[in-house]
Design a protein around this motif. Sequence first.
Motif, PDB file in Angstrom:
ATOM      1  N   TYR A   7      18.323  53.283  18.058  1.00  0.00           N
ATOM      2  CA  TYR A   7      17.263  52.359  18.463  1.00  0.00           C
ATOM      3  C   TYR A   7      17.720  50.929  18.167  1.00  0.00           C
ATOM      4  N   ALA A   8      17.151  49.978  18.882  1.00  0.00           N
ATOM      5  CA  ALA A   8      17.407  48.567  18.611  1.00  0.00           C
ATOM      6  C   ALA A   8      16.093  47.802  18.683  1.00  0.00           C
ATOM      7  N   VAL A   9      15.982  46.798  17.831  1.00  0.00           N
ATOM      8  CA  VAL A   9      14.810  45.929  17.807  1.00  0.00           C
ATOM      9  C   VAL A   9      15.295  44.500  18.013  1.00  0.00           C
ATOM     10  N   LEU A  10      14.875  43.882  19.113  1.00  0.00           N
ATOM     11  CA  LEU A  10      15.251  42.503  19.396  1.00  0.00           C
ATOM     12  C   LEU A  10      14.175  41.561  18.883  1.00  0.00           C
ATOM     13  N   MET A  11      14.567  40.632  18.046  1.00  0.00           N
ATOM     14  CA  MET A  11      13.645  39.640  17.513  1.00  0.00           C
ATOM     15  C   MET A  11      13.520  38.506  18.529  1.00  0.00           C
ATOM     16  N   ALA A  12      12.355  38.373  19.126  1.00  0.00           N
ATOM     17  CA  ALA A  12      12.201  37.410  20.222  1.00  0.00           C
ATOM     18  C   ALA A  12      10.930  36.587  20.075  1.00  0.00           C
ATOM     19  N   GLY A  13      10.548  36.289  18.828  1.00  0.00           N
ATOM     20  CA  GLY A  13       9.302  35.559  18.623  1.00  0.00           C
ATOM     21  C   GLY A  13       9.474  34.119  18.188  1.00  0.00           C
ATOM     22  N   GLY A  14      10.728  33.655  18.023  1.00  0.00           N
ATOM     23  CA  GLY A  14      10.969  32.292  17.539  1.00  0.00           C
ATOM     24  C   GLY A  14      10.765  31.247  18.612  1.00  0.00           C
ATOM     25  N   ILE A  15      10.744  29.998  18.176  1.00  0.00           N
ATOM     26  CA  ILE A  15      10.478  28.877  19.078  1.00  0.00           C
ATOM     27  C   ILE A  15      11.761  28.136  19.447  1.00  0.00           C
ATOM     28  N   GLY A  16      12.772  28.147  18.570  1.00  0.00           N
ATOM     29  CA  GLY A  16      14.017  27.433  18.858  1.00  0.00           C
ATOM     30  C   GLY A  16      13.814  25.943  18.973  1.00  0.00           C
ATOM     31  N   THR A  25       7.253  25.680  22.620  1.00  0.00           N
ATOM     32  CA  THR A  25       6.382  26.740  22.119  1.00  0.00           C
ATOM     33  C   THR A  25       5.955  27.688  23.238  1.00  0.00           C
ATOM     34  N   SER A  26       5.730  27.133  24.425  1.00  0.00           N
ATOM     35  CA  SER A  26       5.277  27.971  25.542  1.00  0.00           C
ATOM     36  C   SER A  26       6.421  28.677  26.261  1.00  0.00           C
ATOM     37  N   PHE A  27       7.652  28.172  26.090  1.00  0.00           N
ATOM     38  CA  PHE A  27       8.804  28.763  26.779  1.00  0.00           C
ATOM     39  C   PHE A  27      10.043  28.574  25.904  1.00  0.00           C
ATOM     40  N   PRO A  28      10.205  29.445  24.881  1.00  0.00           N
ATOM     41  CA  PRO A  28      11.288  29.270  23.915  1.00  0.00           C
ATOM     42  C   PRO A  28      12.669  29.608  24.476  1.00  0.00           C
ATOM     43  N   LYS A  29      13.695  29.242  23.699  1.00  0.00           N
ATOM     44  CA  LYS A  29      15.073  29.278  24.212  1.00  0.00           C
ATOM     45  C   LYS A  29      15.540  30.667  24.616  1.00  0.00           C
ATOM     46  N   GLN A  30      15.025  31.737  23.975  1.00  0.00           N
ATOM     47  CA  GLN A  30      15.517  33.075  24.306  1.00  0.00           C
ATOM     48  C   GLN A  30      15.207  33.465  25.748  1.00  0.00           C
ATOM     49  N   THR A  62       7.959  40.408  19.552  1.00  0.00           N
ATOM     50  CA  THR A  62       7.675  39.038  19.946  1.00  0.00           C
ATOM     51  C   THR A  62       6.220  38.704  19.692  1.00  0.00           C
ATOM     52  N   ASN A  63       5.903  37.430  19.819  1.00  0.00           N
ATOM     53  CA  ASN A  63       4.526  36.996  19.671  1.00  0.00           C
ATOM     54  C   ASN A  63       3.726  37.392  20.909  1.00  0.00           C
TER      55      ASN A  63
END
Length: 360
Positions: A7-16, A25-30, A62-63
């Motif tokens: 399994y893999a968990v991608l952390m995609a909740g940051g703002i960058g 905040t509405s469209f982060p770098k990821q 993610t958020n």
Amino acid sequence: MENKNYYAVLMAGGIGSRFWPVSTTSFPKQFHDMLGTGSSLIQKTFARLSKTVPEENIFILTNSKYEDLVKEQLPNVTDRQIVLEPVMRNTAPCILLAALKIQKENPDALMLVAPSDHWIEDENAFNDNIRTAFDACQRQPILMTLGIEPTFANTGYGYINYIEDTSTPIKKVKHFTEKPNKELAKQFLADGNYLWNAGIFIWSANTIVEAFEKQMPDMHHLFFRGIDALNTERETKFLSRTYPKADNISIDFGIMENAADVRVLPATFDWNDLGTWGSLYEKLTKDFQNNAIVNAETFAPNSQGNMIHTQSNKAVVIDGLEDYIIVDRDDVLMIVPKEKEQDIKSISKSVQQKLGKNLN
């Protein structure tokens, strides 16, 4: 042959925020094509991991406000694979939540946790390293991380000190150090048995859940009392009540720094966390004047060492600029010396306070 226990968990909740004004905040770098390749960072990360982990076993953490972006950019991902945080609470709570969900679904699961916005060029070496780590975690109840051989005394990364052992590529970790000063970072490089902490972790679902139960019992109890609701239609309601009560703490501070048996595998691939415009500049192809250009057509006499990024192949004309970051997005044009890249987060706040506009 795919291993259904991977399994893999991608952390995609940051703002960058250091990639402002592109990352907001509405469209982060990821979710942006930062490298100008035609794929966003999260799309590239998902594709890279799918070479080892079955696609249906890759979860996106993610958020809740980024749910639509995830579904738009990863259309084959199901609702089951999207784990939504109702509020931001750093990495420990969301990793525990994902581990409990995965453990409930598959008690034999082995998990990788990785940021969704890093740059890794040698994908074959990356996947070889992942498989080596998975094998080790299947044999032993250890917590593992991938460490990056440092190339200079970087003060923006954490460091991992390991015990030298030439008999195995997997090393026992002595301790972690968070973002040292310049002199200490230089000493780490001279010592030779230090690695950069890339924030990529591997363990079995059982081992990490047990680590939480032992080291963070309050957080474990907070989430485990809703175990019956996880992976059911009652999960969202449970998390909306429970998640805001979780401590705001990283997995490094909460678990890794005090765990008894932590191992590190020195990575055999090139890596960049793409944390700043300067780090992006380092990884892009340059023109004959050493300018890195994304989505722009340039006329740049007497200009060198610049990072130039626009949204729609805009014509950019500069003359006599050296070592600047030039970014054009919607209603923001930013021109800042590269040496001030670490200040961009505070610059964005100051700009919005002064202009009274929501540019984030």
